[in-house]
Design a protein around this motif. Structure first.
Motif: not given
Length: 432
Positions: A139-143, A195-199, A302-307, A370-382
């Motif tokens: 998952d990714m952080q968003a406003l 949230w701080l990492w995201a900013l 910023v992203s977070s992952t469970r594996l 919104d699907p495009e915003t949702y996917a867009g956040l994943a594309r720019i996440a680190r």
């Protein structure tokens, strides 16, 4: 969690029954252990696996989330441990250093899986150049904002800069709609202040360089600018809720669903509940946007992952690998069945890029985001690269404390950044 912390945690495991720490005779079944999120759904999915693989038995054990690390640590230290297990990205490096996990490099299909997932997820599951996991969820952080509240204040679009976020919040406050339009979960906790990492990541900068040396007080770092904004919204304009110092994510979620915040910075997953009419007064009103940056050109989050991981001492490796690939990989048709299952059932973020354009996934997603915003956040996440150092958990606590000091006026933004640089250098030296 680093190895030293694992061993320290294991001391707490002395209170566990002794049998939990030793290796029992293996009955041939694959032992799967994970935290207790939706255990019935896990069991249902495992039952499907055993139907497809009648020669593989699975013994699934859900563990209370708060006890998960302690429990598996006790098992591994006792010479046992699960064959397949859940893992936090924060805890991966320590688990590898403690020799609890084995790499997946060379296993058939793993290269294909890593090619199919988002780079941030792949990075989170890789340690010292080796791959140790397959994705459970990411998952990714968003406003996250309440569009109805913005509309009532005459605001037509969410902010792109932190200054604009403050200005919009001031407008909402002066209109008498909300006293504190902005909320963040800033209580000290043993989890990450995502949230701080995201900013910071919104500005395409980091807290550390490529060699994991601290750069928080250098001119190219955005941290001081983010701290300056936090100082303004908490100490000057007063649009950030002062209760954030005692706020954890679940109470913040409840406040959003009650309509008490216009803006929060949180995960995309939260919208599944925020826009659920059965749970939320604000259903249908909550929207996603990229985290605002200092200059208005958001270039990251910023992203977070469970594996899912493979136990280092498994005695049923071939069977365990089959279960591992079923849970985190691709089926015979090249589809990530379990990733799709979790998104459709509970909205857990998927790591596979192609699912963003899948008609079924899109139809489910449109119910709450919104699907495009949702996917867009994943594309720019680190992913946070600093989780690879053994002192990361201690640094995270220092970061949270410094943030609180800025919020209460106990230090200046520049001093907070400088102190974090020094804390990181001190921790790195201590762990040499």
């Amino acid at each position: 969690m680093d190895r030293r912390s694992f061993l320290k945690t294991a001391a707490l495991g002395a209170a566990l029954p002794l049998a939990a720490c030793g290796r029992a005779a293996h009955d041939g079944r694959v032992r799967l252990e994970g935290w207790d999120y939706e255990a019935q759904l896990v069991q249902r999915n495992v039952a499907r696996f055993t139907e497809l693989n009648p020669d593989v038995g699975v013994a699934y054990t859900p563990i209370t989330s708060a006890q998960f690390i302690r429990k598996i640590t006790a098992e591994f230290l006792g010479g046992g441990g699960p064959d397949v297990l859940y893992m936090y990205d924060d805890s991966l490096a320590g688990s590898v250093d403690a020799e609890y996990l084995q790499p997946l490099d060379g296993i058939d299909g793993v290269d294909r899986i890593y090619d199919a997932i988002y780079p941030s997820t792949a990075a989170a599951m890789t340690y010292q150049g080796k791959r140790y996991g397959l994705p459970y969820y990411t998952d990714m952080q968003a406003l996250v904002y309440n569009a109805e509240i913005l509309s009532r204040a005459g605001i037509s679009a969410p902010p792109k800069t932190l200054d604009e976020l403050e200005a919009q919040a001031v407008r909402i406050k002066r209109a008498g709609i909300l006293e504190f339009p902005i909320g963040v979960a800033a209580q000290l906790s043993d989890t990450t202040g995502f949230w701080l990492w995201a900013l910071v990541y919104a500005n395409d900068t980091d807290l550390f360089d490529e060699r994991l040396r601290p750069v928080m007080s250098t001119s190219g770092s955005a941290l001081t600018g983010v701290f300056e904004w936090l100082e303004r919204v908490s100490r000057r304009s007063g649009v950030l809720d002062p209760a954030c110092l005692q706020l954890l994510p679940v109470p913040m979620d409840n406040a959003v669903m009650a309509g008490r915040y216009a803006y929060v910075i949180t995960s995309r997953y939260a919208l599944r509940n925020y826009n659920d009419p059965a749970k939320s007064r604000t259903a249908g009103k909550i929207r996603l946007a990229p985290p605002p940056s200092l200059d208005g050109r958001t270039r990251g989050t910023v992203s977070s992952t469970r594996l899912y991981c493979l136990g280092a001492r498994t005695e049923v490796r071939d069977r365990a690998v089959r279960l591992l690939k079923y849970l985190g990989g691709l089926d015979a048709a090249g589809q990530p069945y379990t990733a799709r299952f979790w998104f459709v059932q509970r909205g857990l973020g998927f790591a596979y890029r192609d699912l963003a354009g899948d008609p079924e996934i899109t139809a489910v997603l449109r119910r709450f985001a919104d699907p495009e915003t949702y996917a867009g956040l994943a594309r720019i996440a680190r992913a946070r690269s600093v989780t690879a150092v053994p002192w990361y958990p201690e640094f995270e606590q220092e970061l949270q404390r410094a943030t609180q000091q800025v919020l209460v006026g106990g230090t200046t933004p520049a001093a907070a950044s400088a102190s974090l640089d020094e804390a990181a250098r001190s921790l790195a030296k201590r762990y040499e």
